[in-house]
Design a protein around this motif. Structure first.
Motif, PDB file in Angstrom:
ATOM      1  N   ASP A 303      20.116 -16.736  13.120  1.00  0.00           N
ATOM      2  CA  ASP A 303      20.433 -16.902  14.730  1.00  0.00           C
ATOM      3  C   ASP A 303      19.448 -17.717  15.496  1.00  0.00           C
ATOM      4  O   ASP A 303      19.693 -18.475  16.266  1.00  0.00           O
ATOM      5  CB  ASP A 303      20.355 -15.567  15.535  1.00  0.00           C
ATOM      6  CG  ASP A 303      20.715 -15.586  16.592  1.00  0.00           C
ATOM      7  OD1 ASP A 303      22.131 -15.483  16.885  1.00  0.00           O
ATOM      8  OD2 ASP A 303      19.859 -15.425  17.581  1.00  0.00           O
ATOM      9  N   CYS A 304      18.174 -17.310  15.075  1.00  0.00           N
ATOM     10  CA  CYS A 304      17.175 -18.337  15.797  1.00  0.00           C
ATOM     11  C   CYS A 304      17.346 -19.819  15.797  1.00  0.00           C
ATOM     12  O   CYS A 304      17.174 -20.541  16.790  1.00  0.00           O
ATOM     13  CB  CYS A 304      15.893 -17.987  15.251  1.00  0.00           C
ATOM     14  SG  CYS A 304      14.455 -18.497  16.300  1.00  0.00           S
ATOM     15  N   ARG A 307      19.224 -21.487  18.316  1.00  0.00           N
ATOM     16  CA  ARG A 307      18.808 -21.674  19.866  1.00  0.00           C
ATOM     17  C   ARG A 307      17.663 -22.554  20.204  1.00  0.00           C
ATOM     18  O   ARG A 307      16.817 -23.037  19.250  1.00  0.00           O
ATOM     19  CB  ARG A 307      18.070 -20.015  19.923  1.00  0.00           C
ATOM     20  CG  ARG A 307      19.047 -18.881  19.424  1.00  0.00           C
ATOM     21  CD  ARG A 307      20.304 -18.833  20.264  1.00  0.00           C
ATOM     22  NE  ARG A 307      20.934 -17.648  19.747  1.00  0.00           N
ATOM     23  CZ  ARG A 307      22.239 -17.015  20.368  1.00  0.00           C
ATOM     24  NH1 ARG A 307      22.450 -17.566  21.409  1.00  0.00           N
ATOM     25  NH2 ARG A 307      22.823 -16.108  19.577  1.00  0.00           N
ATOM     26  N   GLU A 308      17.776 -23.265  21.383  1.00  0.00           N
ATOM     27  CA  GLU A 308      16.979 -24.085  21.616  1.00  0.00           C
ATOM     28  C   GLU A 308      15.441 -23.674  21.932  1.00  0.00           C
ATOM     29  O   GLU A 308      14.649 -24.468  21.656  1.00  0.00           O
ATOM     30  CB  GLU A 308      17.197 -24.819  23.145  1.00  0.00           C
ATOM     31  CG  GLU A 308      18.545 -25.393  23.116  1.00  0.00           C
ATOM     32  CD  GLU A 308      19.243 -26.142  24.311  1.00  0.00           C
ATOM     33  OE1 GLU A 308      18.272 -25.825  25.206  1.00  0.00           O
ATOM     34  OE2 GLU A 308      20.166 -26.835  24.641  1.00  0.00           O
ATOM     35  N   ASP A 309      15.332 -22.372  22.095  1.00  0.00           N
ATOM     36  CA  ASP A 309      13.946 -21.899  22.231  1.00  0.00           C
ATOM     37  C   ASP A 309      13.502 -21.162  20.978  1.00  0.00           C
ATOM     38  O   ASP A 309      12.341 -20.351  21.030  1.00  0.00           O
ATOM     39  CB  ASP A 309      13.913 -20.809  23.440  1.00  0.00           C
ATOM     40  CG  ASP A 309      15.067 -19.267  23.090  1.00  0.00           C
ATOM     41  OD1 ASP A 309      15.869 -19.612  22.311  1.00  0.00           O
ATOM     42  OD2 ASP A 309      14.820 -18.301  23.708  1.00  0.00           O
ATOM     43  N   CYS A 310      14.079 -21.514  19.929  1.00  0.00           N
ATOM     44  CA  CYS A 310      13.284 -20.872  18.602  1.00  0.00           C
ATOM     45  C   CYS A 310      12.146 -21.449  18.320  1.00  0.00           C
ATOM     46  O   CYS A 310      12.045 -22.614  18.201  1.00  0.00           O
ATOM     47  CB  CYS A 310      14.461 -20.967  17.567  1.00  0.00           C
ATOM     48  SG  CYS A 310      13.746 -20.361  16.104  1.00  0.00           S
ATOM     49  N   PRO A 311      11.155 -20.618  18.210  1.00  0.00           N
ATOM     50  CA  PRO A 311       9.683 -21.256  17.929  1.00  0.00           C
ATOM     51  C   PRO A 311       9.401 -21.398  16.466  1.00  0.00           C
ATOM     52  O   PRO A 311       8.125 -21.691  16.001  1.00  0.00           O
ATOM     53  CB  PRO A 311       8.799 -20.198  18.572  1.00  0.00           C
ATOM     54  CG  PRO A 311       9.610 -18.824  18.208  1.00  0.00           C
ATOM     55  CD  PRO A 311      11.059 -19.119  18.646  1.00  0.00           C
ATOM     56  N   LEU A 312      10.459 -21.242  15.627  1.00  0.00           N
ATOM     57  CA  LEU A 312      10.140 -21.284  13.979  1.00  0.00           C
ATOM     58  C   LEU A 312      11.362 -22.218  13.541  1.00  0.00           C
ATOM     59  O   LEU A 312      12.064 -22.569  14.088  1.00  0.00           O
ATOM     60  CB  LEU A 312      10.427 -19.934  13.380  1.00  0.00           C
ATOM     61  CG  LEU A 312       9.643 -18.981  13.827  1.00  0.00           C
ATOM     62  CD1 LEU A 312      10.300 -17.339  13.319  1.00  0.00           C
ATOM     63  CD2 LEU A 312       8.301 -18.971  13.374  1.00  0.00           C
ATOM     64  N   ILE A 353       7.052  -7.328  15.777  1.00  0.00           N
ATOM     65  CA  ILE A 353       8.038  -8.194  15.352  1.00  0.00           C
ATOM     66  C   ILE A 353       8.942  -7.363  14.548  1.00  0.00           C
ATOM     67  O   ILE A 353      10.203  -7.167  14.844  1.00  0.00           O
ATOM     68  CB  ILE A 353       7.586  -9.327  14.229  1.00  0.00           C
ATOM     69  CG1 ILE A 353       6.689 -10.380  14.834  1.00  0.00           C
ATOM     70  CG2 ILE A 353       8.597  -9.671  13.309  1.00  0.00           C
ATOM     71  CD1 ILE A 353       5.860 -11.019  13.766  1.00  0.00           C
ATOM     72  N   ILE A 354       8.587  -6.218  14.023  1.00  0.00           N
ATOM     73  CA  ILE A 354       9.404  -5.312  13.329  1.00  0.00           C
ATOM     74  C   ILE A 354      10.075  -4.467  14.257  1.00  0.00           C
ATOM     75  O   ILE A 354      11.351  -4.090  14.238  1.00  0.00           O
ATOM     76  CB  ILE A 354       8.389  -4.512  12.439  1.00  0.00           C
ATOM     77  CG1 ILE A 354       8.040  -4.996  11.297  1.00  0.00           C
ATOM     78  CG2 ILE A 354       9.081  -2.854  12.181  1.00  0.00           C
ATOM     79  CD1 ILE A 354       7.045  -4.241  10.078  1.00  0.00           C
ATOM     80  N   ALA A 355       9.586  -4.262  15.527  1.00  0.00           N
ATOM     81  CA  ALA A 355      10.184  -3.593  16.540  1.00  0.00           C
ATOM     82  C   ALA A 355      11.340  -4.198  17.013  1.00  0.00           C
ATOM     83  O   ALA A 355      12.521  -3.464  17.246  1.00  0.00           O
ATOM     84  CB  ALA A 355       9.288  -3.285  17.684  1.00  0.00           C
ATOM     85  N   ALA A 356      11.359  -5.285  17.115  1.00  0.00           N
ATOM     86  CA  ALA A 356      12.612  -6.153  17.659  1.00  0.00           C
ATOM     87  C   ALA A 356      13.598  -6.279  16.778  1.00  0.00           C
ATOM     88  O   ALA A 356      14.749  -6.803  16.887  1.00  0.00           O
ATOM     89  CB  ALA A 356      12.153  -7.702  17.945  1.00  0.00           C
ATOM     90  N   ALA A 365      13.937 -11.409  23.008  1.00  0.00           N
ATOM     91  CA  ALA A 365      12.715 -10.936  23.412  1.00  0.00           C
ATOM     92  C   ALA A 365      11.754 -11.332  22.134  1.00  0.00           C
ATOM     93  O   ALA A 365      10.539 -11.938  22.533  1.00  0.00           O
ATOM     94  CB  ALA A 365      12.520  -9.508  23.598  1.00  0.00           C
ATOM     95  N   LEU A 366      12.006 -11.470  20.978  1.00  0.00           N
ATOM     96  CA  LEU A 366      11.210 -11.747  20.032  1.00  0.00           C
ATOM     97  C   LEU A 366      11.070 -13.129  19.944  1.00  0.00           C
ATOM     98  O   LEU A 366       9.921 -13.914  19.599  1.00  0.00           O
ATOM     99  CB  LEU A 366      11.749 -11.415  18.393  1.00  0.00           C
ATOM    100  CG  LEU A 366      11.133 -11.862  17.478  1.00  0.00           C
ATOM    101  CD1 LEU A 366       9.624 -11.333  17.344  1.00  0.00           C
ATOM    102  CD2 LEU A 366      11.665 -11.154  16.138  1.00  0.00           C
ATOM    103  N   ARG A 367      12.010 -14.054  20.233  1.00  0.00           N
ATOM    104  CA  ARG A 367      11.728 -15.681  20.273  1.00  0.00           C
ATOM    105  C   ARG A 367      10.686 -15.795  21.348  1.00  0.00           C
ATOM    106  O   ARG A 367       9.894 -16.586  21.242  1.00  0.00           O
ATOM    107  CB  ARG A 367      13.249 -16.223  20.616  1.00  0.00           C
ATOM    108  CG  ARG A 367      14.152 -16.231  19.590  1.00  0.00           C
ATOM    109  CD  ARG A 367      15.338 -17.159  19.775  1.00  0.00           C
ATOM    110  NE  ARG A 367      15.940 -16.840  20.968  1.00  0.00           N
ATOM    111  CZ  ARG A 367      16.907 -16.486  21.156  1.00  0.00           C
ATOM    112  NH1 ARG A 367      17.445 -15.537  20.373  1.00  0.00           N
ATOM    113  NH2 ARG A 367      17.667 -16.131  22.477  1.00  0.00           N
TER     114      ARG A 367
END
Length: 538
Positions: A303-304, A307-312, A353-356, A365-367
């Motif tokens: 999914d990330c 997305r434009e805001d994906c940091p990975l 990270i696991i929480a999200a 929120a994780l991104r």
């Protein structure tokens, strides 16, 4: 072991956690009672020496106000108390024996909250809810969420009831470390690189266990799921119900399955959502849970990448490498945060990270959190707040008893996954294969019961519940915390098990947005008709 806190209990302190608390609550799931004498006449006999417990009378009173005899524990969280006062909830205390082998000895007070059926339609009875954990407060879940947001048709026909199991929430909670000590514990390195770091982790686990022993006393040896299941039967009786109607999520499925195995002919309509598998041991449970979080993380990455805001990076291998490098850098140098006293450590980042990963609704929120922590600003504030919410740390630095109860119950329910560091090191290749990102941390976390002051009283076993009516087991195909295979296994073990599959992401399925799941389970709860074989919802 199940990862400790159920995120459905995240306190709402920041904009992201307020939204996540609501979403994760979605992921989980006063009328006078029927005369107790009528119920007891119809149910199987119980031990005569337990008669005083089965025959006790409850003094109901509005939640958030003093009990008539000042004996009933009250919801202490401000949000739960306010909701209880406004929502017409009533509370009471149920007494149960500390030790069922000696019921004439000490007692444990269980906190109970109830929201009467709203109508229209005839009342079907009491529906007991458990949101998971172990350690999640059913009282807070009911008064803070389910009493207003459970399916309307269910609320119309059932009295919704939350019972905090012994040692949990408001039922004589297990106590361990104070706030500052918990801060240090939560920041402890879970991926030791040498003998010194391994010794520090072992001291952390030992210190936690020793604090539980000294602050909790005899109760610490009597908070097993088997005992909590026997408590539920007393609660059923004093509520005036002939059978137990029940919805359990995550660990709540283990509690419900244990009850069904102990009292199969007292089971009513039972939903076990996000099922655990009682037949597997602690090591396998931890290993398969690691694989479950890896599955959820891969879904997040797919999914990330869109997305434009994906940091990975877009590819899985590159993303894993980038995140591993990020966590390794935190291991060397924790990040600054807005908290003047604390910095973000590798352990806390992993927890955040696991929480999200418990629900896809938390992925934005994780991104954001990963972008802030790995970008030019190098700010770990959001990831730290996610870790804090997972551990139920309040803004004042105080922690709820969730983590303490979680360890206490898990360590009694089954022998430890590992007895020492050498066993963990030998298992690391399997864990890292199951989850390149989370495997090492989850393997070392599974060492937490090695120094527990009380030996396990339970053992893994198949649960069959012969003679029980249809029990519905719900499994989500990409569930991070309770892998889908566990639901398939539990449904197959139960002689009357019916599997409902949700083809989707996130932890648990009921009341999370799938019309198919909600309609199927609501129909079952109202009519007793289980889903047809091989039913799959999307």
């Amino acid at each position: 072991m199940l990862l400790p806190p159920r995120p459905a209990h995240f306190p709402s302190r920041t904009p992201w956690s307020a939204g996540l608390a609501t979403v994760l609550a979605l992921a989980l799931a006063t009328a006078a009672p029927v005369a107790a004498g009528k119920a007891r006449a119809a149910e199987p006999p119980y031990e005569a020496r337990l008669a005083p417990y089965y025959g006790q009378h409850l003094d109901w009173h509005p939640c958030g106000k003093p009990a008539p005899h000042a004996t009933a524990p009250q919801p202490t969280a401000a949000r739960a108390t306010a909701a209880a006062r406004e929502g017409g909830f009533v509370c009471a205390t149920v007494r149960v024996p500390l030790d069922y082998a000696d019921p004439s000895g000490a007692e444990v007070p269980l906190a109970v909250a109830r929201k009467p059926a709203t109508g229209p339609g005839g009342r079907l009875g009491s529906l007991l809810l458990n949101p998971g954990g172990p350690g999640g407060s059913a009282v807070d879940f009911l008064t803070g969420y389910a009493g207003a947001h459970y399916p309307e048709a269910v609320r119309a026909r059932y009295d919704l009831v939350g019972v905090d199991p012994r040692g949990v929430g408001h039922s004589a909670p297990v106590r361990c470390l104070d706030g500052p000590a918990m801060d240090r514990w939560a920041a402890t390195d879970l991926t030791p690189d040498d003998a010194a770091e391994t010794a520090a982790l072992r001291r952390s686990f030992h210190g936690f266990a020793d604090a539980c022993r000294s602050r909790t006393g005899k109760l610490l040896g009597h908070v097993s799921t088997a005992e909590a299941a026997r408590d539920l039967d007393i609660v059923r009786a004093v509520l005036g119900e002939r059978r137990l109607d029940y919805v359990g999520a995550s660990y709540g499925t283990y509690l419900g399955a244990m009850y069904a195995d102990l009292f199969p002919r007292r089971v009513g309509r039972m939903v076990l959502d996000g099922a655990m598998d009682p037949s597997i041991g602690s090591r396998r449970l931890s290993l398969e849970e690691a694989a479950g979080f890896e599955t959820a993380f891969r879904a997040f990455l797919r999914d990330c990448a869109r997305r434009e805001d994906c940091p990975l990076p877009a590819t899985e291998a590159a993303a894993n490498h980038t995140l591993a490098a990020f966590l390794a850098a935190l291991d060397r140098t924790p990040l600054r945060t807005d908290d003047g006293k604390r910095r973000l450590t590798e352990a806390q980042a992993t927890t955040g990270i696991i929480a999200a990963l418990y629900t896809e609704a938390a992925w934005p929120a994780l991104r954001q959190a990963l972008g802030e922590a790995s970008g030019s600003g190098k700010d770990g504030t959001t990831l730290l707040s996610m870790s804090d919410a997972y551990y139920e740390r309040g803004a004042n630095g105080h922690y709820s008893p969730l983590m303490a109860a979680n360890a206490a119950v898990n360590c009694l329910d089954a022998p430890p996954a590992f007895t020492g560091p050498a066993a963990v090191r030998a298992a690391l290749p399997d864990f890292e294969k199951a989850s390149p990102v989370f495997g090492r941390a989850l393997a070392w976390t599974a060492l937490n019961c090695a120094d527990w002051p009380h030996p396990a009283t339970g053992t893994p076993h198949r649960v069959t519940a012969p003679g029980a009516p249809p029990i519905v087991v719900v499994g989500t195909t990409r569930d991070p915390a309770t892998p889908y295979r566990w639901a398939r296994s539990l449904a197959a073990q139960l002689t009357s098990g019916h599997l409902l599959t949700y083809d989707g992401d996130g932890h648990t399925a009921f009341n999370r947005g799938s019309t198919c799941v909600d309609t199927t389970l609501t129909t079952y709860l109202l009519t007793g008709a289980p889903p047809t074989p091989r039913t799959t919802c999307h």
